[in-house]
Design an enzyme around this catalytic site. Structure first.
Site, PDB file in Angstrom:
ATOM      1  N   ARG A  36       0.820  -1.223   0.000  1.00 27.71           N
ATOM      2  CA  ARG A  36       0.000   0.000   0.000  1.00 27.71           C
ATOM      3  C   ARG A  36       0.852   1.271   0.000  1.00 27.71           C
ATOM      4  O   ARG A  36       0.463   2.285   0.561  1.00 27.71           O
ATOM      5  CB  ARG A  36      -0.959   0.028   1.187  1.00 27.71           C
ATOM      6  CG  ARG A  36      -2.013  -1.046   1.156  1.00 27.71           C
ATOM      7  CD  ARG A  36      -3.099  -0.689   0.152  1.00 27.71           C
ATOM      8  NE  ARG A  36      -4.100  -1.735   0.064  1.00 27.71           N
ATOM      9  CZ  ARG A  36      -5.251  -1.699   0.740  1.00 27.71           C
ATOM     10  NH1 ARG A  36      -5.536  -0.708   1.495  1.00 27.71           N
ATOM     11  NH2 ARG A  36      -6.106  -2.692   0.594  1.00 27.71           N
ATOM     12  N   ARG A  40      -3.335   6.506   0.142  1.00 29.42           N
ATOM     13  CA  ARG A  40      -3.780   7.712   0.835  1.00 29.42           C
ATOM     14  C   ARG A  40      -2.770   8.369   1.754  1.00 29.42           C
ATOM     15  O   ARG A  40      -2.992   9.494   2.192  1.00 29.42           O
ATOM     16  CB  ARG A  40      -5.070   7.417   1.599  1.00 29.42           C
ATOM     17  CG  ARG A  40      -6.263   7.374   0.668  1.00 29.42           C
ATOM     18  CD  ARG A  40      -7.484   6.885   1.368  1.00 29.42           C
ATOM     19  NE  ARG A  40      -7.264   5.522   1.824  1.00 29.42           N
ATOM     20  CZ  ARG A  40      -8.133   4.839   2.544  1.00 29.42           C
ATOM     21  NH1 ARG A  40      -9.254   5.404   2.942  1.00 29.42           N
ATOM     22  NH2 ARG A  40      -7.873   3.594   2.898  1.00 29.42           N
ATOM     23  N   ARG A  49      -6.142  11.292  -7.479  1.00 25.21           N
ATOM     24  CA  ARG A  49      -7.366  10.496  -7.443  1.00 25.21           C
ATOM     25  C   ARG A  49      -8.644  11.340  -7.367  1.00 25.21           C
ATOM     26  O   ARG A  49      -9.747  10.821  -7.585  1.00 25.21           O
ATOM     27  CB  ARG A  49      -7.323   9.581  -6.210  1.00 25.21           C
ATOM     28  CG  ARG A  49      -6.765   8.174  -6.424  1.00 25.21           C
ATOM     29  CD  ARG A  49      -7.696   7.270  -7.198  1.00 25.21           C
ATOM     30  NE  ARG A  49      -9.093   7.380  -6.781  1.00 25.21           N
ATOM     31  CZ  ARG A  49      -9.608   6.848  -5.680  1.00 25.21           C
ATOM     32  NH1 ARG A  49      -8.870   6.139  -4.875  1.00 25.21           N
ATOM     33  NH2 ARG A  49     -10.886   7.009  -5.373  1.00 25.21           N
ATOM     34  N   ASP A  85      -6.434  -3.258  -7.589  1.00 20.89           N
ATOM     35  CA  ASP A  85      -7.050  -3.809  -6.387  1.00 20.89           C
ATOM     36  C   ASP A  85      -7.349  -5.278  -6.610  1.00 20.89           C
ATOM     37  O   ASP A  85      -7.555  -5.712  -7.753  1.00 20.89           O
ATOM     38  CB  ASP A  85      -8.339  -3.063  -6.025  1.00 20.89           C
ATOM     39  CG  ASP A  85      -8.738  -3.374  -4.586  1.00 20.89           C
ATOM     40  OD1 ASP A  85      -8.229  -2.717  -3.668  1.00 20.89           O
ATOM     41  OD2 ASP A  85      -9.526  -4.324  -4.370  1.00 20.89           O
ATOM     42  N   TYR A 160     -14.856 -11.980   0.293  1.00 21.23           N
ATOM     43  CA  TYR A 160     -15.620 -10.778  -0.078  1.00 21.23           C
ATOM     44  C   TYR A 160     -16.910 -11.146  -0.802  1.00 21.23           C
ATOM     45  O   TYR A 160     -17.970 -10.570  -0.566  1.00 21.23           O
ATOM     46  CB  TYR A 160     -14.769  -9.839  -0.952  1.00 21.23           C
ATOM     47  CG  TYR A 160     -13.760  -9.054  -0.141  1.00 21.23           C
ATOM     48  CD1 TYR A 160     -14.168  -8.058   0.743  1.00 21.23           C
ATOM     49  CD2 TYR A 160     -12.392  -9.287  -0.264  1.00 21.23           C
ATOM     50  CE1 TYR A 160     -13.257  -7.335   1.490  1.00 21.23           C
ATOM     51  CE2 TYR A 160     -11.463  -8.573   0.480  1.00 21.23           C
ATOM     52  CZ  TYR A 160     -11.897  -7.594   1.362  1.00 21.23           C
ATOM     53  OH  TYR A 160     -10.990  -6.883   2.097  1.00 21.23           O
TER      54      TYR A 160
HETATM   55  O1  CP3 Z   1       0.140  -1.704  -2.462  1.00 20.55           O
HETATM   56  C1  CP3 Z   1      -0.100  -0.781  -3.281  1.00 20.55           C
HETATM   57  O2  CP3 Z   1       0.324   0.373  -3.131  1.00 20.55           O
HETATM   58  C2  CP3 Z   1      -0.857  -1.134  -4.548  1.00 20.55           C
HETATM   59  C3  CP3 Z   1      -2.236  -0.918  -4.473  1.00 20.55           C
HETATM   60  C4  CP3 Z   1      -3.193  -1.863  -3.760  1.00 20.55           C
HETATM   61  C5  CP3 Z   1      -4.501  -1.446  -3.454  1.00 20.55           C
HETATM   62  N1  CP3 Z   1      -5.191  -2.521  -2.991  1.00 20.55           N
HETATM   63  C6  CP3 Z   1      -5.002  -0.079  -3.658  1.00 20.55           C
HETATM   64  C7  CP3 Z   1      -6.162   0.378  -2.869  1.00 20.55           C
HETATM   65  C8  CP3 Z   1      -3.087  -3.205  -3.398  1.00 20.55           C
HETATM   66  C9  CP3 Z   1      -1.890  -4.124  -3.469  1.00 20.55           C
HETATM   67  C10 CP3 Z   1      -4.373  -3.607  -2.916  1.00 20.55           C
HETATM   68  C11 CP3 Z   1      -4.695  -4.977  -2.504  1.00 20.55           C
HETATM   69  C12 CP3 Z   1      -5.871  -5.209  -1.669  1.00 20.55           C
HETATM   70  N2  CP3 Z   1      -7.133  -4.681  -1.794  1.00 20.55           N
HETATM   71  C13 CP3 Z   1      -5.903  -6.155  -0.628  1.00 20.55           C
HETATM   72  C14 CP3 Z   1      -4.747  -7.012  -0.230  1.00 20.55           C
HETATM   73  C15 CP3 Z   1      -3.772  -6.251   0.593  1.00 20.55           C
HETATM   74  C16 CP3 Z   1      -4.216  -6.049   2.013  1.00 20.55           C
HETATM   75  O3  CP3 Z   1      -4.349  -4.894   2.417  1.00 20.55           O
HETATM   76  O4  CP3 Z   1      -4.365  -7.058   2.714  1.00 20.55           O
HETATM   77  C17 CP3 Z   1      -7.192  -6.138  -0.074  1.00 20.55           C
HETATM   78  C18 CP3 Z   1      -7.685  -6.964   1.088  1.00 20.55           C
HETATM   79  C19 CP3 Z   1      -7.964  -5.208  -0.819  1.00 20.55           C
HETATM   80  C20 CP3 Z   1      -9.397  -4.862  -0.638  1.00 20.55           C
HETATM   81  C21 CP3 Z   1      -9.525  -3.408  -0.347  1.00 20.55           C
HETATM   82  N3  CP3 Z   1      -9.509  -2.417  -1.309  1.00 20.55           N
HETATM   83  C22 CP3 Z   1      -9.555  -2.768   0.924  1.00 20.55           C
HETATM   84  C23 CP3 Z   1      -9.603  -3.484   2.257  1.00 20.55           C
HETATM   85  C24 CP3 Z   1      -9.561  -1.387   0.692  1.00 20.55           C
HETATM   86  C25 CP3 Z   1      -9.513  -0.262   1.714  1.00 20.55           C
HETATM   87  C26 CP3 Z   1     -10.839   0.361   1.979  1.00 20.55           C
HETATM   88  C27 CP3 Z   1     -10.669   1.677   2.701  1.00 20.55           C
HETATM   89  O5  CP3 Z   1     -10.975   2.708   2.088  1.00 20.55           O
HETATM   90  O6  CP3 Z   1     -10.237   1.670   3.858  1.00 20.55           O
HETATM   91  C28 CP3 Z   1      -9.551  -1.188  -0.698  1.00 20.55           C
HETATM   92  C29 CP3 Z   1      -9.509   0.093  -1.412  1.00 20.55           C
HETATM   93  C30 CP3 Z   1      -8.167   0.497  -1.883  1.00 20.55           C
HETATM   94  N4  CP3 Z   1      -7.307  -0.307  -2.572  1.00 20.55           N
HETATM   95  C31 CP3 Z   1      -7.570   1.773  -1.736  1.00 20.55           C
HETATM   96  C32 CP3 Z   1      -6.320   1.714  -2.352  1.00 20.55           C
HETATM   97  C33 CP3 Z   1      -5.317   2.817  -2.501  1.00 20.55           C
HETATM   98  C34 CP3 Z   1      -8.212   2.968  -1.060  1.00 20.55           C
HETATM   99  C35 CP3 Z   1      -9.068   3.637  -2.086  1.00 20.55           C
HETATM  100  C36 CP3 Z   1      -9.122   5.118  -1.894  1.00 20.55           C
HETATM  101  O7  CP3 Z   1      -8.075   5.787  -2.005  1.00 20.55           O
HETATM  102  O8  CP3 Z   1     -10.251   5.604  -1.691  1.00 20.55           O
END
Ligand code: CP3
Length: 361
Positions: A36, A40, A49, A85, A160
């Site tokens: 990640r 953010r 974004r 994602d 999910y």
């Molecule tokens: O690592 C990186 O920088 C690459 C980007 C990345 C994202 N999601 C971007 C994202 C990666 C590798 C993921 C994988 C992902 N997505 C996982 C596996 C990694 C982990 O954290 O265990 C999982 C479980 C998800 C599912 C998911 N998508 C979650 C739990 C969330 C967060 C929700 C929140 O807002 O708290 C997302 C959304 C997401 N994926 C964001 C980003 C940057 C946030 C979106 C935003 O900016 O509004």
């Protein structure tokens, strides 16, 4: 350098520390990147974004490229990870879902039984063509920094789809698994097909390594993991191995009891969260395969420690580097993703500290 053979078939990244370490070689410094890292915690991410929904952003190649490059420019990390994602391939295949800020993925019609599994669409490569385009753009921009592609593992995706969103106890998922194993395996088989197709697109477009996220696998007992999850994750690693000779990383949270089984799924590198010290993880991983090469690990600074002030961060980084020396290779990372309120300056300092500490050896 002990590794002179090219470690990537796609670009000349023979000396890239991430790829050398992943293969158990001697990198010029311990490689470091952050799960990640694109997201953010960065003001430039929030600006880029603005006004674009998450999943739409993931399908806009210029934006994916820009966001993926931001942490490389800012922190000097040893790898870029594709901005995408784990639920993107499901969305692209036509599953009704959205990513809700502050919550995560939400599925409009959760899977309940065999009819829903039969109706679940599988991904076709053309549906994620913008991702391939983004990878091609990135490969041309990244110079000697490797690009990590990724996908979600079948169990975490299934969680999910069955729960309808994030879940603490995964009760619906476990109920399906135990009450109707046939439907469960049919679901995981379909999800493994989609994951493999998504990775095939990324590998075909030029990613230099892949990470398979089974973030929530730690919710399972070892017995259930072996029976209900491992064969499907293994098929993905075998499938990727047939595509290209690139390093494969496997990661989940709270997987201390599962580390050996996760290694048996077939990755080159196992990600470890902060609950298990890396030297303990190495012992557990090694025990799984007597006589096998020393395991390569990734991890495992607690993302919450980044809030504890520099002295504490420095102490923890040194401890983790020392424990990582027990491994056949160490890729420094957090034990889970960067928290959104993290001070990005601290991340930059961690990268510098890991590099200076390990290149003086
Ligand atoms: O690592 C990186 O920088 C690459 C980007 C990345 C994202 N999601 C971007 C994202 C990666 C590798 C993921 C994988 C992902 N997505 C996982 C596996 C990694 C982990 O954290 O265990 C999982 C479980 C998800 C599912 C998911 N998508 C979650 C739990 C969330 C967060 C929700 C929140 O807002 O708290 C997302 C959304 C997401 N994926 C964001 C980003 C940057 C946030 C979106 C935003 O900016 O509004």
């Amino acid at each position: 350098m002990t590794n002179s053979a090219p470690v990537s078939t796609r670009r000349d990244l023979a000396d890239a520390p991430l790829l050398v370490a992943a293969r158990g070689g001697q990198p010029r410094h311990t490689p470091v990147w952050f799960m990640r890292q694109a997201g953010r915690s960065l003001p430039e991410y929030r600006r880029a974004r603005e006004g674009t929904p998450m999943l739409q952003a993931c399908l806009t190649p210029d934006l994916v490229s820009e966001i993926t490059l931001q942490p490389v420019r800012r922190h000097g990390v040893d790898a870029a990870i594709l901005f995408s994602d784990i639920v993107l391939p499901l969305y692209a295949a036509g599953v009704g879902l959205d990513i809700v800020a502050g919550t995560g993925p939400v599925v409009s019609e959760p899977i309940e039984g065999p009819a829903d599994v039969s109706a679940l669409p599988s991904l076709e490569a053309g549906q994620v063509e913008p991702v391939a385009e983004a990878v091609r753009l990135l490969v041309s921009e990244l110079g000697d920094t490797p690009l990590i592609g990724f996908a979600g593992a079948p169990f975490t995706l299934a969680s999910y789809l069955v729960e309808g969103g994030p879940s603490r106890n995964h009760e619906r998922t476990k109920a399906l698994m135990h009450s109707d194993p046939q439907t469960w395996h049919a679901l995981l088989e379909k999800l493994a097909d989609t994951t493999l197709e998504f990775l095939r697109v990324q590998v075909g477009a030029g990613v230099d390594a892949i990470q398979l996220f089974d973030s929530w696998a730690g919710a399972l007992s070892l017995r259930d993991y072996r029976e209900f999850v491992l064969p499907h994750s293994r098929r993905i690693f075998e499938g990727v191995a047939e595509l290209a000779d690139i390093p494969k990383i496997h990661f989940g949270v709270g997987t201390g009891e599962l580390l050996g089984a996760m290694r048996n799924a077939g990755p080159d590198v196992v990600g470890v969260d902060w609950r298990v010290p890396l030297d303990t993880a190495v012992a557990r991983l090694g025990a799984a395969e007597p006589g096998a090469a020393k395991p390569v690990v990734q991890g495992n600074l607690d993302p919450a420690v980044l809030f504890a002030g520099w002295d504490a961060v420095e102490r923890e980084v040194h401890r983790i580097l020392a424990e990582g020396r027990e491994a056949g290779g160490h890729i420094f990372n957090l034990g889970h993703g960067v928290l959104p309120t993290t001070d990005p300056e601290v991340l930059t300092r961690v990268v510098e500290l890991v590099h200076t500490t390990t290149s003086q050896r």
